[in-house]
Design a protein around this motif. Sequence first.
Motif, PDB file in Angstrom:
ATOM      1  N   THR A 243      -6.342  -7.170   6.503  1.00 51.80           N
ATOM      2  CA  THR A 243      -5.320  -8.165   6.834  1.00 51.80           C
ATOM      3  C   THR A 243      -5.014  -9.085   5.654  1.00 51.80           C
ATOM      4  O   THR A 243      -4.311 -10.087   5.817  1.00 51.80           O
ATOM      5  CB  THR A 243      -5.764  -9.026   8.028  1.00 51.80           C
TER       6      THR A 243
ATOM      7  N   GLY B 294      -2.662 -12.508   9.685  1.00 49.46           N
ATOM      8  CA  GLY B 294      -4.088 -12.693   9.402  1.00 49.46           C
ATOM      9  C   GLY B 294      -4.355 -14.036   8.746  1.00 49.46           C
ATOM     10  O   GLY B 294      -3.461 -14.868   8.580  1.00 49.46           O
TER      11      GLY B 294
ATOM     12  N   THR C 199     -11.645  -6.704   8.502  1.00 46.56           N
ATOM     13  CA  THR C 199     -10.746  -7.853   8.358  1.00 46.56           C
ATOM     14  C   THR C 199     -10.046  -7.845   7.009  1.00 46.56           C
ATOM     15  O   THR C 199      -8.953  -8.396   6.857  1.00 46.56           O
ATOM     16  CB  THR C 199     -11.534  -9.165   8.533  1.00 46.56           C
TER      17      THR C 199
ATOM     18  N   ASP D 213      -1.586 -10.703   5.004  1.00 46.56           N
ATOM     19  CA  ASP D 213      -0.779 -10.328   6.157  1.00 46.56           C
ATOM     20  C   ASP D 213      -0.392 -11.596   6.920  1.00 46.56           C
ATOM     21  O   ASP D 213      -1.229 -12.464   7.141  1.00 46.56           O
ATOM     22  CB  ASP D 213      -1.582  -9.389   7.069  1.00 46.56           C
TER      23      ASP D 213
END
Length: 286
Positions: A93, A99, A90, A96
């Motif tokens: 991300t 995310g 994770t 992002d």
Amino acid sequence: MEAKKAAGLSLLGAQMRRSALEMVYRATSGHLGGSMSLCEILAVLYFDKMRVDPTNPGDPDRDRFVLSKGHCTPALYSALAMRGFFPMETLSTFRDIDGHLSGHAEMHHVPGVDMSTGSLGQGISAAVGMALAGQVDKKAYRVYAALGDGELEEGQVWEAAMAAGNYHLDNLCVFVDNNNIQIDGTLEEIMSPNPIDEKFAAFGWNVERCDGHNVSKIAAALERAEAAKGKPTVIIAKTVKGKGVSFMENDKEWHGNDPNTEQYEKAAAELDALVAAVEKEAERYE
């Protein structure tokens, strides 16, 4: 602290630092300098001291941590992922749009984050509120927070400090990440909060000091904090901004910059060598 445990925690701190670099480089955005000065403190808190359960991050009896210097999420998110609150994948991300790992700490979508922070000075106020709630409810949990030393220029910090001293919140322990550099220069060049120790003491706090990159000394300071009754504790941790990367250390330019490819490769090589050296030390105790 026994040598085996110290070596293991130091390794976690080194791996956290490497992870933070990867996140910021991938995102082309983020705050590396203050994240790297915080890694050993987070390693000791999340892997030695705090009572938390990654399978139940909302446990009402858990210990709490508030990243008052809320921009240093590359370190915090790395610690949470390594502790098992969410998969390591994770971290890719970070920042992002698709995310949830935003540049500042976010509690609603990131398991393990106890308070959304970013506006400096507000995190310690939230931590004081959590500690006061625990005192009123007669709960056994403890509340920890991390402040930047530049953050001490915020007036709200001292309002919170006054309240914590007034209510004798001995379930509260605050780290000052004392790396002496903020976004525009050194503390002395901008607006020095020194003497930090005397100011907190004047508000009724127990004051401890430690080397913020020595896990044994961090752990010992935390033990002293827990033994101090009737007062909140501040641990003034002497650290190095950009710790672990030669050209980033003690340089204000790395407060919020992301490395280019050449800089990333040099930094990665230095941090990989550091991780390897600490791994070798840890293996001595296997």
